[in-house]
Write an enzyme that holds these catalytic residues in place. Sequence first.
Site, mmCIF file in Angstrom:
data_model
loop_
_atom_site.group_PDB
_atom_site.id
_atom_site.type_symbol
_atom_site.label_atom_id
_atom_site.label_comp_id
_atom_site.label_asym_id
_atom_site.label_seq_id
_atom_site.Cartn_x
_atom_site.Cartn_y
_atom_site.Cartn_z
ATOM 1 N N ASP A 40 80.314 -59.584 -7.518
ATOM 2 C CA ASP A 40 81.601 -59.114 -7.013
ATOM 3 C C ASP A 40 82.224 -58.097 -7.960
ATOM 4 O OD1 ASP A 40 81.170 -60.872 -5.038
ATOM 5 O OD2 ASP A 40 82.960 -62.100 -5.388
ATOM 6 N N ALA A 41 82.072 -58.358 -9.264
ATOM 7 C CA ALA A 41 82.697 -57.469 -10.246
ATOM 8 C C ALA A 41 82.097 -56.066 -10.140
ATOM 9 C CB ALA A 41 82.508 -58.038 -11.642
ATOM 10 N N SER A 89 92.239 -56.828 4.629
ATOM 11 C CA SER A 89 91.863 -57.300 3.307
ATOM 12 C C SER A 89 93.064 -57.173 2.377
ATOM 13 C CB SER A 89 90.708 -56.433 2.839
ATOM 14 O OG SER A 89 90.212 -56.944 1.650
ATOM 15 N N LEU A 90 92.843 -57.364 1.112
ATOM 16 C CA LEU A 90 93.937 -57.252 0.147
ATOM 17 C C LEU A 90 93.545 -56.231 -0.910
ATOM 18 C CD1 LEU A 90 94.606 -61.050 -0.463
ATOM 19 C CD2 LEU A 90 96.186 -59.449 0.637
ATOM 20 N N GLU A 121 99.323 -68.015 -4.141
ATOM 21 C CA GLU A 121 98.294 -68.971 -3.711
ATOM 22 C C GLU A 121 96.991 -68.613 -4.407
ATOM 23 O OE1 GLU A 121 97.947 -68.063 0.422
ATOM 24 O OE2 GLU A 121 100.064 -68.463 0.809
ATOM 25 N N LYS A 123 93.333 -67.498 -4.793
ATOM 26 C CA LYS A 123 92.495 -66.724 -3.877
ATOM 27 C C LYS A 123 91.150 -67.433 -3.776
ATOM 28 C CE LYS A 123 91.078 -62.049 -2.779
ATOM 29 N NZ LYS A 123 89.642 -62.208 -2.580
ATOM 30 N N ASP A 125 87.443 -68.298 -2.809
ATOM 31 C CA ASP A 125 86.244 -67.490 -2.632
ATOM 32 C C ASP A 125 85.415 -68.054 -1.483
ATOM 33 O OD1 ASP A 125 84.626 -65.432 -3.189
ATOM 34 O OD2 ASP A 125 83.933 -66.154 -5.127
ATOM 35 N N ARG A 144 85.977 -62.748 10.445
ATOM 36 C CA ARG A 144 86.692 -61.483 10.318
ATOM 37 C C ARG A 144 85.884 -60.311 10.873
ATOM 38 N NH1 ARG A 144 88.774 -59.224 4.592
ATOM 39 N NH2 ARG A 144 86.550 -59.039 4.199
ATOM 40 N N GLU A 180 90.890 -69.781 5.018
ATOM 41 C CA GLU A 180 89.621 -69.536 4.345
ATOM 42 C C GLU A 180 88.714 -70.760 4.475
ATOM 43 O OE1 GLU A 180 89.577 -66.529 3.052
ATOM 44 O OE2 GLU A 180 87.984 -66.446 1.550
ATOM 45 N N TYR A 232 96.341 -70.239 5.438
ATOM 46 C CA TYR A 232 97.255 -69.464 4.595
ATOM 47 C C TYR A 232 97.924 -68.252 5.247
ATOM 48 C CZ TYR A 232 92.954 -66.739 3.878
ATOM 49 O OH TYR A 232 91.812 -66.016 4.073
ATOM 50 N N LYS A 320 93.230 -60.272 -9.424
ATOM 51 C CA LYS A 320 91.871 -60.806 -9.593
ATOM 52 C C LYS A 320 91.625 -61.215 -11.030
ATOM 53 C CE LYS A 320 88.598 -59.526 -6.817
ATOM 54 N NZ LYS A 320 87.764 -59.645 -5.746
ATOM 55 N N CYS A 414 48.997 -64.359 -22.000
ATOM 56 C CA CYS A 414 49.751 -65.277 -21.153
ATOM 57 C C CYS A 414 50.059 -66.556 -21.933
ATOM 58 C CB CYS A 414 48.945 -65.586 -19.899
ATOM 59 S SG CYS A 414 49.651 -66.925 -18.923
ATOM 60 N N CYS A 417 47.837 -69.599 -20.171
ATOM 61 C CA CYS A 417 46.374 -69.702 -20.187
ATOM 62 C C CYS A 417 45.719 -68.856 -21.274
ATOM 63 C CB CYS A 417 45.807 -69.312 -18.820
ATOM 64 S SG CYS A 417 45.938 -67.557 -18.490
ATOM 65 N N CYS A 432 49.915 -61.612 -16.228
ATOM 66 C CA CYS A 432 48.775 -62.365 -16.757
ATOM 67 C C CYS A 432 47.575 -61.995 -15.903
ATOM 68 C CB CYS A 432 49.054 -63.856 -16.647
ATOM 69 S SG CYS A 432 47.579 -64.876 -16.699
ATOM 70 N N CYS A 438 44.633 -69.663 -14.514
ATOM 71 C CA CYS A 438 45.916 -69.882 -15.180
ATOM 72 C C CYS A 438 46.684 -70.998 -14.462
ATOM 73 C CB CYS A 438 46.713 -68.580 -15.185
ATOM 74 S SG CYS A 438 48.345 -68.758 -15.886
HETATM 75 S S1 IVH Z 1 95.912 -63.528 2.808
HETATM 76 C C1 IVH Z 1 96.387 -59.467 5.191
HETATM 77 N N1 IVH Z 1 95.543 -65.563 1.217
HETATM 78 O O1 IVH Z 1 90.793 -62.759 0.432
HETATM 79 C C2 IVH Z 1 95.834 -60.320 4.128
HETATM 80 N N2 IVH Z 1 93.678 -64.205 1.713
HETATM 81 O O2 IVH Z 1 90.508 -59.921 -0.281
HETATM 82 C C3 IVH Z 1 95.489 -61.661 4.610
HETATM 83 N N3 IVH Z 1 91.597 -64.954 0.675
HETATM 84 O O3 IVH Z 1 90.203 -61.559 3.652
HETATM 85 C C4 IVH Z 1 94.789 -62.459 3.605
HETATM 86 N N4 IVH Z 1 92.430 -66.719 -0.336
HETATM 87 O O4 IVH Z 1 89.310 -63.896 3.027
HETATM 88 C C5 IVH Z 1 94.970 -64.520 1.826
HETATM 89 N N5 IVH Z 1 95.371 -67.429 -0.151
HETATM 90 C C6 IVH Z 1 94.811 -66.387 0.452
HETATM 91 C C7 IVH Z 1 93.448 -66.108 0.309
HETATM 92 C C8 IVH Z 1 92.914 -64.992 0.962
HETATM 93 C C9 IVH Z 1 91.337 -66.013 -0.109
HETATM 94 C C10 IVH Z 1 90.604 -63.973 1.090
HETATM 95 C C11 IVH Z 1 90.612 -63.639 2.555
HETATM 96 C C12 IVH Z 1 90.894 -62.179 2.622
HETATM 97 C C13 IVH Z 1 90.413 -61.720 1.286
HETATM 98 C C14 IVH Z 1 91.072 -60.427 0.881
#
Ligand code: IVH
Length: 694
Positions: A40-41, A89-90, A121, A123, A125, A144, A180, A232, A320, A414, A417, A432, A438
């Site tokens: 992810d990073a 997304s966020l 809240e 986040k 995964d 989604r 989620e 959420y 993050k 090896c 072996c 090897c 082996c």
């Molecule tokens: S709110 C319009 N709340 O993070 C935004 N998202 O990177 C609605 N996620 O698609 C999302 N925990 O899958 C919200 N407490 C939380 C969350 C959360 C995980 C995920 C979610 C979203 C993604 C965005």
Amino acid sequence: MTPPEALSPEEARAELERLASRIAELDEAYYRDDAPLMTDAEYDALRQRNAEIERLFPDAILKNSPANRVGTAPSSAFAKIRHRVPMLSLDNVFDTEEFAEFCARARRFLNLPASPRFVAEPKIDGLSISLTYENGILTRAATRGDGMEGEDVTANVRTLRDVPQTLHGEAPAFIEIRGEVFMSKAAFLELNETQARLGQKIFANPRNAAAGSLRQLDASVTASRPLALFAYAQGESSAPVAETHWDYLTRLKDWGFVVNPLSQLIEDENAAAAFTTQIAAGRSTLPYDIDGVVFKIDDLSLQRRLGFVGRAPRWATAWKFPAEQATTVLEKIDIQVGRTGALTPVAHLQAVNVGGVLVTRATLHNEDEIARKDVREGDTVILQRAGDVIPQIVSVVLEKRPDGARPFAPLEHCPVCGSLAIRPPGEVVRRCTGGLTCEAQVVERLIHMVSRPAFDIDGLGEKSILEFHRDGLVSGPADIFRLPAREDEIARRDGWGSLSARNLSQAIEARRSIPFDRFLYALGIRRIGETNARLLARHYGSFTEWRTQMLAARQIGSDERLALGSITGIGPTIAEELVDFFAEPRNIDTLDELAGMLTITAPSGGLSGGLSSGALDSPLNGKTIVFTGTLQAMTRPEAKARAESMGAKVTDSVSKKTDFVVTGADAGSKAKKAAELGIRTLSEEEWLALAEGG
Ligand code: IVH
């Protein structure tokens, strides 16, 4: 990599195009195949670079910019559901400064005199889900997807304990609730153990396990997986349900949902950092993976006024966390030997907890990687786990290097072996040369041999093979078929019993007869994967014929050698692997011993050189076909088998030699390439007409 500000406008444009297609490819692997290609990073870093270049070169922004896109189009295996309110997304922030900028932007937009209140809240995964309730009854559940359209996973979601089938108490006639779906770390580890025992797909992290479990065509599989849900967010609703997000969370609880218990009201932006620090500190002790904290402006009327920009709301952001890191001592660099003799260095570490998962090993990939990072035995190393269970070594803490630590020297022999281990020019992997002499390769080959696409022996997975090999019950391929004779002995072993021993015997007996192509694949000869095994099987027709020809092909310049090299799809490298295999007398002995215990039948999906009479006059006879995209009417393996039974050759990539490209739903780069090369493409319907007619 060139820093964005040093790019020329042309370079910026090219780079944005490159990033757009790379991100699309990564999204597809992640969202559709539940199999991420990077951490992810690393992914976030690509998106950030894209954003930075777009900021500096607004003229170069592409129409299909990744900034305006989330996820990937839904898979055609599921019916599609259009979201009434897009699922977005966020945006991310990574430190106090970036969070302050986010707050300042929102305040400027609204012209607010003071900081608004937030709800924070964790986040989670996992993967987001939309749940529609009509008159209090769950009627639809959708993933989604690309944010606009998701997959209909209603049947699967109904099996989740945390999803109420009916809402408790008063609720609007129509309401869509979002949350989620996730899997706990413990459940994930347990699932992977079971998967490994059954020889099935291992998931990289809890999130992929959750996604893979939810996106099942058979809802009973989902039901068997321990999935959980935190609610959420809201989607469409026929009547307002709250004035603040905090009150909305209370309503969710009243209706019967689980809301994350760590959620908290944050009075103003200054209190956000402290909360983030607190959650980050407790992160590794949580039973599920989180990768940050989501801050949402509490007042829903402010949320409405702020609205969205691109793919993210202006009223929320994700703070993050960095990937979870830990420091430990690398005790030893061990070399593992794989089925085909590849030597892979593995770091053995002093056990350390990285983000709630106990880690004792890390991969080092290959010797170049070790040299690049200059990792030595005895070094203190920094490890990083980004959601995944197997961590990476980020770097060495040089100050802590013990005196006399020596650079890693690649092995010339090896470790198992003692045969010569060589690294062919231009390759990164050392191998090897011991083949079946082996032991390590023997075990790996045995595991390969009983796996699903090979002999497919139920109840005989990696664990049992290791056990039987360790205790001397199985030392070579033929011993597998001697196990039924030792049923009583197996029944008395720890963890077995008469029923499981009987089942094992029956599973083995059921596989004493095997189509030639599967047998060839099961041998585990390097570069003989399923496709090549099928090509060879079809060409030679029978095991006996193949064996005779291979023995003769050992002679350089022989007709048989020439014939082998000229089979379409079998190049000189593959031919050489086969000849090498037959050059080793022990391999021939092993092969004959095994074959002697089996009935090797005609290749599956059609007879050899002489094709079935139907195939000879089929329009596909002798043609090369590529399947791409998702087919609705049959699975890819079925389509492939059908085409082959009609005399066609099925390959994976499009080239000038390709005759047809069958394009299923969401066909991507291969369809494009076909168009470029002027190769005839067939829709699924056209393909079916051909397949059925032939
Ligand atoms: S709110 C319009 N709340 O993070 C935004 N998202 O990177 C609605 N996620 O698609 C999302 N925990 O899958 C919200 N407490 C939380 C969350 C959360 C995980 C995920 C979610 C979203 C993604 C965005």
